[in-house]
Design a protein around this motif. Structure first.
Motif: not given
Length: 152
Positions: A1-13, A102-113
């Protein structure tokens, strides 16, 4: 459950970062360009995040109790400001100002090709490895001194 909640929080962020445009380094760099094409939207994103966080902490600590998915809250207890903290903050700020990531914006940008986020990611990893190596080198004289003092 901890991993699922971390995934959902990361996805929302991550979605919030993408929707606000903060994964676009040009938008972030325009915030720092006060004399030119200044874009205040980063201030609004940060202000919104700080407001939600401040309210959340007030509710959390007034209510008390334990978190749902952990035995206790992990709240920092150190209050000192040392060279490691200020140096790390300075390097972080310089890297953010130069790259726009910054790391917060970098991680989602990694998937932009695009290649730029991957270059910034490699620089962050290199910085982390360098900081770890410097920390190890700084601890070695202390270890040697304690071994000599103990006769081992």
């Amino acid at each position: 459950m901890l991993i699922v909640s971390a995934f959902v929080i990361g996805l929302v962020f991550g979605l919030g970062i993408l929707l606000s445009g903060m994964a676009n380094p040009a938008k972030v760099l325009n915030f720092f360009d006060i004399a030119g094409t200044w874009d205040p939207s980063l201030a609004f994103v940060m202000g919104g995040a700080l407001t939600v966080t401040a309210i959340g902490y007030q509710i959390l600590f007034r209510k008390g109790g334990a978190p749902l998915l952990a035995p206790r809250y992990l709240v920092p207890t150190r209050k000192d400001i040392d060279l490691k903290l200020t140096g790390g903050a300075a390097v972080f700020g310089i890297g953010w100002g130069l790259s726009g990531f910054c790391p917060g914006g970098l991680v989602p940008a990694l998937g932009l090709g695009q290649s730029e986020p991957w270059i910034a990611f490699a620089a962050i990893v290199a910085g982390m490895l360098a900081a770890r190596a410097i920390g190890t080198l700084q601890r070695q004289p202390k270890l040697m001194h304690s071994k000599l003092a103990s006769g081992k």
